[in-house]
Design a protein around this motif. Structure first.
Motif, mmCIF file in Angstrom:
data_model
loop_
_atom_site.group_PDB
_atom_site.id
_atom_site.type_symbol
_atom_site.label_atom_id
_atom_site.label_comp_id
_atom_site.label_asym_id
_atom_site.label_seq_id
_atom_site.Cartn_x
_atom_site.Cartn_y
_atom_site.Cartn_z
ATOM 1 N N ASN A 151 -37.455 90.706 -19.985
ATOM 2 C CA ASN A 151 -38.750 90.799 -19.513
ATOM 3 C C ASN A 151 -39.031 90.736 -18.044
ATOM 4 O OD1 ASN A 151 -40.674 90.981 -22.042
ATOM 5 N ND2 ASN A 151 -40.101 88.984 -22.535
ATOM 6 N N ILE A 152 -37.870 89.804 -17.413
ATOM 7 C CA ILE A 152 -38.175 89.971 -16.054
ATOM 8 C C ILE A 152 -37.640 91.223 -15.378
ATOM 9 C CG2 ILE A 152 -36.563 88.920 -14.109
ATOM 10 C CD1 ILE A 152 -36.001 86.533 -15.778
ATOM 11 N N VAL A 153 -36.670 91.992 -16.258
ATOM 12 C CA VAL A 153 -36.543 93.263 -15.780
ATOM 13 C C VAL A 153 -37.769 94.004 -15.806
ATOM 14 C CG1 VAL A 153 -35.116 95.459 -15.985
ATOM 15 C CG2 VAL A 153 -34.127 93.359 -16.160
ATOM 16 N N GLY A 154 -38.553 94.372 -16.830
ATOM 17 C CA GLY A 154 -39.609 94.936 -17.019
ATOM 18 C C GLY A 154 -40.874 94.783 -16.401
ATOM 19 N N ASP A 155 -40.976 93.279 -16.273
ATOM 20 C CA ASP A 155 -42.170 92.870 -15.723
ATOM 21 C C ASP A 155 -42.319 92.966 -14.084
ATOM 22 O OD1 ASP A 155 -43.711 92.469 -18.123
ATOM 23 O OD2 ASP A 155 -43.002 90.374 -18.224
ATOM 24 N N ALA A 156 -41.117 92.650 -13.396
ATOM 25 C CA ALA A 156 -40.911 92.518 -12.087
ATOM 26 C C ALA A 156 -41.830 93.498 -11.330
ATOM 27 C CB ALA A 156 -39.619 92.576 -11.609
ATOM 28 N N PHE A 157 -41.723 94.592 -11.661
ATOM 29 C CA PHE A 157 -42.462 95.886 -11.007
ATOM 30 C C PHE A 157 -43.871 95.686 -11.179
ATOM 31 C CE2 PHE A 157 -44.459 100.123 -10.663
ATOM 32 C CZ PHE A 157 -44.034 100.374 -9.448
ATOM 33 N N PHE A 158 -44.286 95.374 -12.465
ATOM 34 C CA PHE A 158 -45.829 95.480 -12.847
ATOM 35 C C PHE A 158 -46.405 94.229 -11.916
ATOM 36 C CE2 PHE A 158 -44.276 98.229 -16.054
ATOM 37 C CZ PHE A 158 -45.297 99.150 -16.219
ATOM 38 N N PHE A 159 -45.611 93.171 -12.240
ATOM 39 C CA PHE A 159 -46.220 91.781 -11.455
ATOM 40 C C PHE A 159 -46.331 91.921 -10.022
ATOM 41 C CE2 PHE A 159 -46.315 87.750 -9.553
ATOM 42 C CZ PHE A 159 -47.008 86.925 -10.331
ATOM 43 N N PHE A 160 -45.696 92.941 -9.437
ATOM 44 C CA PHE A 160 -45.723 92.957 -7.902
ATOM 45 C C PHE A 160 -46.378 94.462 -7.647
ATOM 46 C CE2 PHE A 160 -42.576 89.642 -8.150
ATOM 47 C CZ PHE A 160 -43.141 88.659 -7.243
ATOM 48 N N LEU A 161 -46.827 94.893 -8.716
ATOM 49 C CA LEU A 161 -47.449 96.393 -8.235
ATOM 50 C C LEU A 161 -48.282 96.414 -7.011
ATOM 51 C CD1 LEU A 161 -47.746 99.298 -9.612
ATOM 52 C CD2 LEU A 161 -49.562 98.292 -10.728
ATOM 53 N N PRO A 162 -49.295 95.473 -6.675
ATOM 54 C CA PRO A 162 -50.154 95.643 -5.531
ATOM 55 C C PRO A 162 -49.031 95.523 -4.389
ATOM 56 C CG PRO A 162 -50.813 93.744 -6.917
ATOM 57 C CD PRO A 162 -49.666 94.099 -7.611
ATOM 58 N N VAL A 163 -47.864 94.989 -4.438
ATOM 59 C CA VAL A 163 -47.103 95.128 -3.256
ATOM 60 C C VAL A 163 -46.618 96.643 -3.204
ATOM 61 C CG1 VAL A 163 -44.982 94.268 -1.971
ATOM 62 C CG2 VAL A 163 -46.635 92.670 -3.370
ATOM 63 N N MET A 164 -46.238 97.027 -4.150
ATOM 64 C CA MET A 164 -45.564 98.584 -4.246
ATOM 65 C C MET A 164 -46.809 99.553 -3.819
ATOM 66 S SD MET A 164 -42.619 97.480 -5.422
ATOM 67 C CE MET A 164 -42.047 96.319 -6.431
ATOM 68 N N LEU A 165 -47.755 99.268 -4.311
ATOM 69 C CA LEU A 165 -48.931 100.413 -4.256
ATOM 70 C C LEU A 165 -49.466 100.192 -2.790
ATOM 71 C CD1 LEU A 165 -51.197 100.252 -7.251
ATOM 72 C CD2 LEU A 165 -49.309 102.019 -6.705
ATOM 73 N N ALA A 166 -49.230 98.874 -2.154
ATOM 74 C CA ALA A 166 -49.744 98.561 -0.660
ATOM 75 C C ALA A 166 -48.760 99.578 0.095
ATOM 76 C CB ALA A 166 -49.578 97.263 -0.328
ATOM 77 N N TYR A 167 -47.407 99.635 -0.012
ATOM 78 C CA TYR A 167 -46.460 100.230 0.701
ATOM 79 C C TYR A 167 -46.910 101.972 0.573
ATOM 80 C CZ TYR A 167 -42.168 102.610 2.099
ATOM 81 O OH TYR A 167 -41.289 103.474 2.817
ATOM 82 N N THR A 168 -47.176 102.373 -0.463
ATOM 83 C CA THR A 168 -47.317 103.848 -0.747
ATOM 84 C C THR A 168 -48.717 104.298 -0.099
ATOM 85 O OG1 THR A 168 -48.218 103.689 -3.035
ATOM 86 C CG2 THR A 168 -46.058 104.152 -2.629
ATOM 87 N N ALA A 169 -49.750 103.361 -0.096
ATOM 88 C CA ALA A 169 -50.961 103.381 0.369
ATOM 89 C C ALA A 169 -51.084 103.339 1.893
ATOM 90 C CB ALA A 169 -51.985 102.412 -0.098
ATOM 91 N N ALA A 170 -50.025 102.474 2.364
ATOM 92 C CA ALA A 170 -49.735 102.629 3.778
ATOM 93 C C ALA A 170 -49.177 103.948 4.468
ATOM 94 C CB ALA A 170 -48.848 101.311 4.255
ATOM 95 N N LYS A 171 -48.300 104.581 3.697
ATOM 96 C CA LYS A 171 -48.026 105.836 4.101
ATOM 97 C C LYS A 171 -49.030 106.653 4.224
ATOM 98 C CE LYS A 171 -43.518 105.410 4.721
ATOM 99 N NZ LYS A 171 -42.840 105.671 5.727
ATOM 100 N N LYS A 172 -49.985 106.470 3.057
ATOM 101 C CA LYS A 172 -51.187 107.537 2.947
ATOM 102 C C LYS A 172 -52.235 107.268 4.055
ATOM 103 C CE LYS A 172 -52.471 110.813 0.850
ATOM 104 N NZ LYS A 172 -51.748 112.317 0.931
#
Length: 639
Positions: A151-172
């Motif tokens: 669950n830690i492996v699978g949930d880590a990305f989704f829990f911090f999805l706002p951080v990940m999308l913030a990075y890609t949105a910053a590029k855009k």
């Protein structure tokens, strides 16, 4: 030389060169270029490259479809061609968008934000689905250490999805990516959950759908705290707003203190406003989007499924499927599942059902060589090779796959199958139908039924009606050998090169020998000159002079490729006498070359002459002569 170094160099050259590239990203199967001038790109030449499936233009993007090797080709372009990856927008990008429609801009925005994270997003979803499946089958203890680690492996990305999308949105949006990630991190700051767990000070908008408890105030202003873990819209909107603020401070703050003072001012303004205004408004907007999507679905789930399933492959072709990605992720964030976009599930299996029917029925070895890898890729959810290589060129069979996909979509809605996480495609999507809260496997079993029905229906629709084009042509040609008959129209192409005739199957390059690029014949040249095989227009002239594309006045598309791998000579020993776009007469000199020097350099000079639009003809019949002179009859095409 590295495996994809030559292909990478050819692609960049044929899209107009490095200076014509604004940005480059890739998805599962496509290189996605933003070009300053698409008119400089040579579509036909790109399509003719071994390793390129086709070219698609959509939403302001110039898409080169590669297939499963796209990641390796992308990495090679970034490494060897000096083109920055990750979709970073250049200053010229704004100008490139001026002619884009609102829909194109939206698709470009969504694809630019989500493309870079899709691989990890799908992998995390697959891990979450696998964990739920193993727990439901009692293979692991749902509350044990193994399940917790997974669950830690699978949930880590989704829990911090706002951080990940913030990075890609910053590029855009051209914001400092680390400042943007800090904004995203503020949305999932651990103390927020603790604050929200306490007693509220008071409630705003009581009695409305927007009722919100206020737990803290900032400078006397109420702060509406919400749970932003796994959310999609708030981070993207916050970064868009943050980019505007950052650009403002960058203009007004003196250069000597910009390095630290711009992010200081930006974060001090953006994060409080995000938590107080942007985040809540974006969250409510997401809830409205989810409610609207569900309302459409509730009108008639089966019709919604029929529509989305039937048209999904068309959406993919034009890149419109990107508009559904945020809807699916938003539904999962708001409701815990998505019942709407998941109706596209059967499209993959419908497509490979049709491909299998063609694979079994065809006697065309070139088509078989395309169908086998296309089928295998489709099993795992990558259908572009099947679409562009097999079904779409044979339009009827593409339509049949859409019909079967529509039925699959209607069944998804009928069985009320929900997807609980964004995971893999094809067979890897099955675990995503397992309800992680209850461990209910019904959705997965129903998903298997839908995939089987879609696959079988696609196969049964295509198998009885498929006729091998080459077989039809042969039977027809037998009845029309008399020169006086007018039952079919024919065009005879003259030999552009004199020399020994070589069967295409004996050419030492699979793209030519397997007929992937079209049917035809090859010639071992006895003289170093290429002439026009018919009255035609030069559609493609490679800068190196080693290959030329023509379209005859009667419509045959011809590729003449002098030697194997001779592009590596970079034009040495070749001299073109015509220009791209020029009208030529039969027998007119096109290219001169030096066969002996090319051989001394270590390259075969065998020259394929191909009809690249073979699918448009009933048959392409090469000469049976052993040797041929310039302007003698070489190929007969039956229209």
């Amino acid at each position: 030389m590295r495996k994809y170094e030559l292909l990478a160099a050819d692609i960049v050259k044929l899209v107009g060169g490095k200076d014509n590239v604004i940005s480059l990203t890739h998805c599962i199967t496509r290189l996605r270029f933003r070009l300053k001038d698409e008119g400089k790109a040579q579509d036909d030449a790109l399509k003719a490259l071994s390793g390129v499936v086709t070219v698609v233009k959509n939403a302001g993007q110039y898409q080169v479809v590669i297939g499963n090797a796209v990641g390796d080709v992308y990495d090679e372009i970034v490494a060897s061609q000096g083109i920055e990856g990750a979709g970073g927008a250049a200053a010229d990008d704004d100008g490139a968008k001026k002619d884009m429609s609102l829909l194109d801009r939206f698709i470009d925005l969504v694809s630019g934000v989500f493309q870079p994270v899709l691989g990890v997003l799908a992998a995390s979803g697959m891990i979450k689905g696998l964990t739920a499946l193993l727990g439901a089958l009692s293979i692991i203890d749902p509350k044990g250490g193994t399940a917790q680690m997974m669950n830690i492996v699978g949930d880590a990305f989704f829990f911090f999805l706002p951080v990940m999308l913030a990075y890609t949105a910053a590029k855009k949006f051209r914001m400092n990516p680390f400042a943007a990630m800090t904004v995203g991190a503020a949305l999932v700051y651990p103390s927020l959950a603790q604050i929200m767990g306490g007693a509220p000070l008071y409630t705003l908008f009581a009695g409305t759908p927007f009722a919100s408890a206020v737990h803290i105030e900032f400078l006397g202003i109420p702060v509406l705290l919400m749970n932003y873990a796994s959310s999609v819209i708030p981070a993207i909107v916050a970064v868009y707003f943050g980019a505007k603020v950052e650009h403002f401070f960058a203009r007004v703050i003196p250069t000597v203190i910009k390095g630290f003072f711009v992010p200081f001012c930006t974060l001090l303004v953006v994060i409080p406003l995000t938590l107080m205004v942007v985040g809540p408004v974006a969250t409510w907007a997401g809830q409205l989007v989810g409610a609207a999507a569900m309302a459409i679905y509730d009108v008639s789930p089966v019709i919604s499924g029929l529509f989305i399933g039937g048209f999904w492959q068309i959406f993919v072709m034009f890149g419109l499927h990107w508009g559904f990605v945020p809807v699916m992720l938003n539904n999962i964030a708001v409701y815990g599942y998505d019942p709407l976009v998941v109706t596209m599930f059967g499209a993959t299996f419908a497509q490979i059902g049709v491909v299998l029917a063609i694979l079994i029925r065809t006697k065309d070895q070139g088509l078989r060589s395309l169908s086998i890898p296309a089928f295998i890729s489709g099993v795992f959810g990558v259908t572009e090779p099947a679409i562009y290589g097999v079904t779409l060129p044979r339009k009827k069979y593409f339509v049949l796959s859409c019909v079967a996909a529509g039925v699959g979509g209607a069944l998804v809605a009928f069985f009320e199958i929900h997807i609980y996480m964004y995971g893999g495609l094809g067979i890897f999507e099955y675990p995503c139908f397992v309800d992680p809260a209850t461990g209910d496997l019904t959705g997965m079993y129903n998903g298997m039924i839908v995939s089987l029905v879609s696959f079988v229906l696609g196969f049964l629709l295509a198998f009885p009606v498929y006729r091998d084009e080459a077989k039809e042509a042969t039977s027809l040609a037998v009845t029309t050998t008399d020169e006086k008959t007018n039952a079919v129209q024919r065009e005879i192409l003259a030999a552009p090169v004199a020399g020994k005739v070589v069967p295409l199957a004996n050419v030492p390059d699979e793209a030519f020998s397997a007929g992937i690029l079209g049917k035809g014949i090859a010639i071992e040249p006895s003289v170093g000159r290429v002439v026009a095989p018919a009255d035609a227009t030069v559609t493609t002239l490679f800068p190196t002079g080693h290959a030329i594309g023509l379209i005859t006045d009667k419509g045959a598309e011809i590729l003449i490729h002098i030697g194997m791998d001779t592009v590596k000579l970079e034009g040495k020993y070749f001299h073109a006498h015509v220009q791209q776009g020029e009208k030529v007469k039969k027998g007119q000199l096109l290219i001169e070359f030096e066969p002996e020097k090319i051989k001394e350099a270590g390259y075969p000079v065998v020259t394929p002459v191909l009809v690249t639009n073979t699918a448009s003809y009933l048959d392409v019949v090469p000469t049976e002569a052993g040797t041929i002179a310039e302007n003698e009859n070489l190929i007969t095409v039956v229209a």
